[in-house]
Design a protein around this motif. Sequence first.
Motif, PDB file in Angstrom:
ATOM      1  N   PRO A  82      -2.418   9.637   7.608  1.00 52.61           N
ATOM      2  CA  PRO A  82      -2.116   9.240   6.227  1.00 52.61           C
ATOM      3  C   PRO A  82      -1.513   7.825   6.164  1.00 52.61           C
ATOM      4  O   PRO A  82      -1.846   7.050   5.262  1.00 52.61           O
ATOM      5  N   MET A  83      -0.667   7.479   7.124  1.00 53.47           N
ATOM      6  CA  MET A  83      -0.096   6.128   7.157  1.00 53.47           C
ATOM      7  C   MET A  83      -1.199   5.092   7.413  1.00 53.47           C
ATOM      8  O   MET A  83      -1.181   4.000   6.836  1.00 53.47           O
ATOM      9  N   GLY A  84      -2.163   5.447   8.245  1.00 49.78           N
ATOM     10  CA  GLY A  84      -3.297   4.557   8.506  1.00 49.78           C
ATOM     11  C   GLY A  84      -4.151   4.350   7.264  1.00 49.78           C
ATOM     12  O   GLY A  84      -4.588   3.239   6.975  1.00 49.78           O
ATOM     13  N   ARG A  85      -4.375   5.432   6.520  1.00 53.23           N
ATOM     14  CA  ARG A  85      -5.146   5.326   5.267  1.00 53.23           C
ATOM     15  C   ARG A  85      -4.426   4.429   4.266  1.00 53.23           C
ATOM     16  O   ARG A  85      -5.041   3.609   3.597  1.00 53.23           O
ATOM     17  N   ALA A  86      -3.117   4.577   4.190  1.00 50.68           N
ATOM     18  CA  ALA A  86      -2.337   3.754   3.257  1.00 50.68           C
ATOM     19  C   ALA A  86      -2.376   2.285   3.675  1.00 50.68           C
ATOM     20  O   ALA A  86      -2.537   1.398   2.830  1.00 50.68           O
ATOM     21  N   ALA A  87      -2.243   2.015   4.973  1.00 52.21           N
ATOM     22  CA  ALA A  87      -2.297   0.636   5.467  1.00 52.21           C
ATOM     23  C   ALA A  87      -3.674   0.031   5.237  1.00 52.21           C
ATOM     24  O   ALA A  87      -3.795  -1.134   4.847  1.00 52.21           O
ATOM     25  N   LEU A  88      -4.727   0.816   5.459  1.00 49.44           N
ATOM     26  CA  LEU A  88      -6.087   0.337   5.224  1.00 49.44           C
ATOM     27  C   LEU A  88      -6.304   0.055   3.740  1.00 49.44           C
ATOM     28  O   LEU A  88      -6.874  -0.984   3.378  1.00 49.44           O
ATOM     29  N   ALA A  89      -5.854   0.944   2.873  1.00 52.87           N
ATOM     30  CA  ALA A  89      -6.014   0.740   1.426  1.00 52.87           C
ATOM     31  C   ALA A  89      -5.276  -0.517   0.973  1.00 52.87           C
ATOM     32  O   ALA A  89      -5.813  -1.303   0.179  1.00 52.87           O
ATOM     33  N   ALA A  90      -4.079  -0.728   1.497  1.00 58.91           N
ATOM     34  CA  ALA A  90      -3.312  -1.927   1.131  1.00 58.91           C
ATOM     35  C   ALA A  90      -4.031  -3.181   1.611  1.00 58.91           C
ATOM     36  O   ALA A  90      -4.106  -4.185   0.893  1.00 58.91           O
TER      37      ALA A  90
END
Length: 110
Positions: A82-90
């Motif tokens: 989930p942290m990776g998805r958030a970093a990718l989205a940002a």
Amino acid sequence: MADPAPHPALELDERVHQKTRLALLTVLDEAGRADFPYLKKLLGLTDGNLGRHLEALAGQSLVDIQKGHEGRRPRTWAAITPMGRAALAAEMKVLADLVQRFQSAHSGRP
């Protein structure tokens, strides 16, 4: 005269922005989970290069690495967190903002 706002490019996340790491996160976001041979072949990486990038992403909690076996063969899988998805989205938002800024600056130019 007031100081200008910081340039949006300064918001790029160095953990994500490197091209191989961005590619890995993008592939894992699309696939959910992928094994080492698939990632290696898809991205044209050596074992060592892929391993180093996955370790770096895992060290930042952006991907989860799982080792196991498929039959008798050892396997390594990577999954985006989930942290990776958030970093990718940002990161994608910053890139989209930069593209929009570039297009605005060049609209109407020959």
